[in-house]
Scaffold this motif. Structure first.
Motif, PDB file in Angstrom:
ATOM      1  N   CYS A  71       5.222  13.824  -0.500  1.00  0.00           N
ATOM      2  CA  CYS A  71       5.277  13.733  -1.959  1.00  0.00           C
ATOM      3  C   CYS A  71       6.387  14.610  -2.516  1.00  0.00           C
ATOM      4  N   SER A  72       7.092  14.084  -3.512  1.00  0.00           N
ATOM      5  CA  SER A  72       8.188  14.811  -4.137  1.00  0.00           C
ATOM      6  C   SER A  72       7.632  15.862  -5.097  1.00  0.00           C
ATOM      7  N   PRO A  73       8.487  16.806  -5.538  1.00  0.00           N
ATOM      8  CA  PRO A  73       8.010  17.889  -6.413  1.00  0.00           C
ATOM      9  C   PRO A  73       7.343  17.404  -7.692  1.00  0.00           C
ATOM     10  N   ASP A  74       7.826  16.313  -8.268  1.00  0.00           N
ATOM     11  CA  ASP A  74       7.255  15.827  -9.523  1.00  0.00           C
ATOM     12  C   ASP A  74       6.223  14.722  -9.302  1.00  0.00           C
ATOM     13  N   ALA A  75       5.810  14.507  -8.039  1.00  0.00           N
ATOM     14  CA  ALA A  75       4.832  13.473  -7.670  1.00  0.00           C
ATOM     15  C   ALA A  75       5.253  12.092  -8.171  1.00  0.00           C
ATOM     16  N   ASP A  76       6.560  11.847  -8.170  1.00  0.00           N
ATOM     17  CA  ASP A  76       7.105  10.560  -8.594  1.00  0.00           C
ATOM     18  C   ASP A  76       6.632   9.480  -7.635  1.00  0.00           C
ATOM     19  N   GLY A  98      10.200  -1.190  -5.840  1.00  0.00           N
ATOM     20  CA  GLY A  98      10.657   0.193  -5.753  1.00  0.00           C
ATOM     21  C   GLY A  98       9.613   1.153  -5.234  1.00  0.00           C
ATOM     22  N   HIS A  99       8.342   0.752  -5.195  1.00  0.00           N
ATOM     23  CA  HIS A  99       7.268   1.586  -4.664  1.00  0.00           C
ATOM     24  C   HIS A  99       7.009   1.211  -3.209  1.00  0.00           C
ATOM     25  N   PHE A 100       6.749   2.214  -2.378  1.00  0.00           N
ATOM     26  CA  PHE A 100       6.403   1.955  -0.988  1.00  0.00           C
ATOM     27  C   PHE A 100       4.942   1.511  -0.943  1.00  0.00           C
ATOM     28  N   ASP A 101       4.691   0.428  -0.205  1.00  0.00           N
ATOM     29  CA  ASP A 101       3.367  -0.186  -0.177  1.00  0.00           C
ATOM     30  C   ASP A 101       2.786  -0.126   1.229  1.00  0.00           C
ATOM     31  N   ARG A 112      -1.307  -1.947  -1.423  1.00  0.00           N
ATOM     32  CA  ARG A 112      -1.497  -0.886  -2.426  1.00  0.00           C
ATOM     33  C   ARG A 112      -0.328   0.077  -2.335  1.00  0.00           C
ATOM     34  N   GLU A 113       0.102   0.582  -3.477  1.00  0.00           N
ATOM     35  CA  GLU A 113       1.240   1.502  -3.507  1.00  0.00           C
ATOM     36  C   GLU A 113       0.848   2.853  -2.931  1.00  0.00           C
ATOM     37  N   VAL A 114       1.786   3.466  -2.191  1.00  0.00           N
ATOM     38  CA  VAL A 114       1.585   4.811  -1.682  1.00  0.00           C
ATOM     39  C   VAL A 114       1.619   5.733  -2.886  1.00  0.00           C
ATOM     40  N   ASP A 115       0.640   6.627  -2.994  1.00  0.00           N
ATOM     41  CA  ASP A 115       0.534   7.484  -4.162  1.00  0.00           C
ATOM     42  C   ASP A 115       0.257   8.917  -3.733  1.00  0.00           C
TER      43      ASP A 115
END
Length: 177
Positions: free
Chosen positions: A135-140, A165-168, A173-176
């Protein structure tokens, strides 16, 4: 009769200001794209660091015929669970075979199993299959990544399956974070 003087070559102040104004507009249009590119590059680098460590741990277990542990922390002992941002190591029989540097500022990696780290058996399999979330610093959500390690110790990375643009994941389901 004397020859006519030739005009001096160069730019006037008005022409120079026009060129600078055009350059400023082009830069302001390109700057956000460059920022996005740099952010994505840092996320990809962090994922590649973790992928390399997983592959190395599995390789060292198979090649030496001994169990190898990839865990957060520095030194042969594992640090607290999911404290990967401080660095990690691959250890065999209490000896560090590879020490990873700390992650880029603000990045976090989470192992979704109870164990502090990943243990590979001499046959290359893993004691607990699971996923590493980066996860990136801003949880993008556009920068969220997932590395899946199956029971055989093999890994794959989630990818953008639908082009948004989201990794699935395989379940779409999108990676979150």
């Amino acid at each position: 009769m004397s020859p006519r003087p030739t005009p001096a070559a160069g730019l006037t102040v008005a022409e120079l200001l026009a060129v600078l104004a055009i350059a400023a507009v082009l830069f302001s249009v390109a700057a956000p794209s460059l920022t996005t590119l740099a952010t994505r590059s840092r996320a990809d680098t962090t994922v590649e660091q973790m992928v390399g460590a997983v592959r190395f741990a599995r390789h060292i277990a198979v090649s030496r015929g001994l169990s190898a542990v990839l865990c957060p922390g520095q030194g042969p002992a594992c640090g607290p669970r999911n404290s990967w941002e401080a660095g990690a190591n691959v250890a065999v029989n209490g000896t560090v075979a590879l020490a990873l540097p700390p992650l880029p500022a603000g990045y976090q990696v989470t192992w979704n199993r109870r164990a502090a780290g990943l243990t590979f058996r001499p046959d290359g399999s893993i004691t607990q299959a699971g996923s590493l979330f980066v996860c990136s610093p801003d949880a993008d959500p556009l920068q969220a990544r997932r590395i899946v390690i199956n029971n055989q110790g093999r890994l794959y990375q989630e990818r953008d399956r639908d082009g948004d643009g989201h990794f699935d994941g395989v379940d779409r389901r999108e990676v979150d974070c």
